[in-house]
Design a protein around this motif. Structure first.
Motif, mmCIF file in Angstrom:
data_model
loop_
_atom_site.group_PDB
_atom_site.id
_atom_site.type_symbol
_atom_site.label_atom_id
_atom_site.label_comp_id
_atom_site.label_asym_id
_atom_site.label_seq_id
_atom_site.Cartn_x
_atom_site.Cartn_y
_atom_site.Cartn_z
ATOM 1 N N ASP A 58 28.470 75.881 35.177
ATOM 2 C CA ASP A 58 27.742 74.661 35.250
ATOM 3 C C ASP A 58 28.405 73.758 34.512
ATOM 4 O OD1 ASP A 58 25.632 76.075 36.630
ATOM 5 O OD2 ASP A 58 24.402 76.283 35.148
ATOM 6 N N SER A 68 25.028 62.322 31.388
ATOM 7 C CA SER A 68 25.113 62.776 33.135
ATOM 8 C C SER A 68 25.549 64.282 32.864
ATOM 9 C CB SER A 68 25.960 61.932 33.670
ATOM 10 O OG SER A 68 26.354 62.487 35.043
ATOM 11 N N LEU A 69 26.568 64.549 32.073
ATOM 12 C CA LEU A 69 27.200 65.875 31.937
ATOM 13 C C LEU A 69 26.230 66.730 31.258
ATOM 14 C CD1 LEU A 69 29.286 67.642 30.916
ATOM 15 C CD2 LEU A 69 29.747 66.379 28.651
ATOM 16 N N TYR A 73 26.652 68.162 44.132
ATOM 17 C CA TYR A 73 26.532 66.861 43.396
ATOM 18 C C TYR A 73 26.924 65.482 44.017
ATOM 19 C CZ TYR A 73 26.684 70.084 39.471
ATOM 20 O OH TYR A 73 26.398 71.056 38.439
ATOM 21 N N LYS A 109 22.851 67.933 33.849
ATOM 22 C CA LYS A 109 22.644 68.371 35.136
ATOM 23 C C LYS A 109 22.606 69.968 35.058
ATOM 24 C CE LYS A 109 23.083 67.992 39.440
ATOM 25 N NZ LYS A 109 22.127 67.372 40.463
ATOM 26 N N PRO A 110 23.215 70.825 34.142
ATOM 27 C CA PRO A 110 23.094 72.046 34.124
ATOM 28 C C PRO A 110 21.451 72.666 34.284
ATOM 29 C CG PRO A 110 24.759 71.525 32.545
ATOM 30 C CD PRO A 110 24.042 70.314 33.117
ATOM 31 N N SER A 123 29.346 70.137 35.790
ATOM 32 C CA SER A 123 28.840 69.108 35.167
ATOM 33 C C SER A 123 29.861 67.927 34.730
ATOM 34 C CB SER A 123 27.939 69.256 34.100
ATOM 35 O OG SER A 123 26.873 70.031 34.551
ATOM 36 N N LYS A 146 31.104 66.233 37.718
ATOM 37 C CA LYS A 146 30.283 65.215 38.276
ATOM 38 C C LYS A 146 30.030 63.808 37.323
ATOM 39 C CE LYS A 146 26.314 63.429 40.300
ATOM 40 N NZ LYS A 146 26.278 62.032 39.583
ATOM 41 N N ALA A 147 30.130 64.169 36.037
ATOM 42 C CA ALA A 147 30.096 62.920 35.192
ATOM 43 C C ALA A 147 31.063 61.993 35.097
ATOM 44 C CB ALA A 147 29.784 63.267 33.769
#
Length: 281
Positions: free
Chosen positions: A131, A266-267, A168, A270-271, A135, A138-139
């Motif tokens: 995760d 954001s990081l 994502y 998300k998990p 993340s 994604k961030a």
């Protein structure tokens, strides 16, 4: 006002361990810093940190001390070659891999309150597709996928791209082929990856560097130095410097994704969303 400047955030990942991801991150950082760019490296392998070890830098404090309230983020920064700033993580600490929501919040605040001005944040992720790795990717604004000429490397990179795309919404990836014997080999590896992504995914891959296999890399690791410092004229050093030149020109998006506080929020948010999705299946 300096804190509000957009920060370029690049996540360096790859799925498989042993592809030279940390080496690419550090050497890129040093090459950028040598051009006057204020670069920070976040060691995002929160349980098995090694950025400071690879450079022979002694970190008195790390992210665990920030979470416990003993230090601010600014106070744990250590400086490497060319003034590269490093945020050290911990090694052999399972609790850092499984942060609680309260600890997530503490980390968000720590980055939001950081006073040190930077231009570029390079995030050296852990291996695998946890995760936290997903993340970080994604961030970030740019995802740099490091692969090598091994079937498992290509398979793992594809798996990571697939998850980042489907879960994502990431559709653009920059690829570095590391430890190649020739430019042709690097292009062939990239072709192998694009063949499967073109067939099954709607993504855009860009080959941004082919870094040659270089015996000097092993020598530099033994010396606890980055190859770009230990052997500046070696083939790998020249290739990484060219990559850093390209990365300096990658645009910083106009949306607030460049602020560190947005990056960290954001990081870390998300998990929990992934876990909720997993339980519903």
């Amino acid at each position: 006002m300096q804190k509000k400047k957009q920060v370029k955030v690049i996540a360096v990942t790859g799925g498989k361990g042993g592809v030279g991801k940390t080496s690419v991150t550090l050497n890129m950082a040093i090459a950028m810093a040598s051009q006057g760019v204020r670069v920070m490296v976040l060691d995002a392998d929160l349980g098995l940190a090694n950025v400071d070890v690879m450079l022979g830098v002694r970190a008195k404090h790390n992210l665990s001390h920030v979470l416990s309230g003993e230090c601010s983020l600014d106070e744990i920064i250590v400086h490497g070659p060319q003034g590269v700033m490093i945020i050290p993580a911990t090694s052999g600490t399972q609790s850092m891999v499984e942060l609680s929501p309260a600890e997530h919040g503490g980390l968000i605040r720590a980055f939001s309150e950081m006073e040190t001005p930077i231009d570029v944040l390079l995030v050296d992720t852990a291996a695998g597709i946890s995760d936290m790795v997903l993340s970080f990717a994604k961030a970030a604004q740019d995802v740099l996928m490091v692969v090598c000429d091994e079937p498992t490397s290509i398979t793992d990179a594809y798996a990571l791209i697939k998850i980042l795309t489907r879960e994502y919404g990431l559709y653009r990836f920059r690829v570095v082929v590391n430890m190649v014997r020739s430019l042709r080999e690097g292009q062939d590896v990239f072709s192998k990856l694009t063949r499967v992504t073109d067939r099954f995914l709607d993504v855009t891959l860009e080959l941004v560097a082919c870094i040659p296999f270089d015996n000097n890399v092993r020598q530099s690791i033994r010396k606890q130095k980055a190859i770009i410092e230990a052997f500046p004229k070696s083939p790998a050093s020249l290739a990484v410097r060219a990559l850093a030149d390209k990365a300096c020109l990658w645009p910083v998006p106009s949306q607030p994704g460049g602020h560190l506080e947005f990056f960290i929020e954001s990081l870390l948010n998300k998990p929990q969303e992934i876990k909720e999705e997993d339980t519903s299946e």
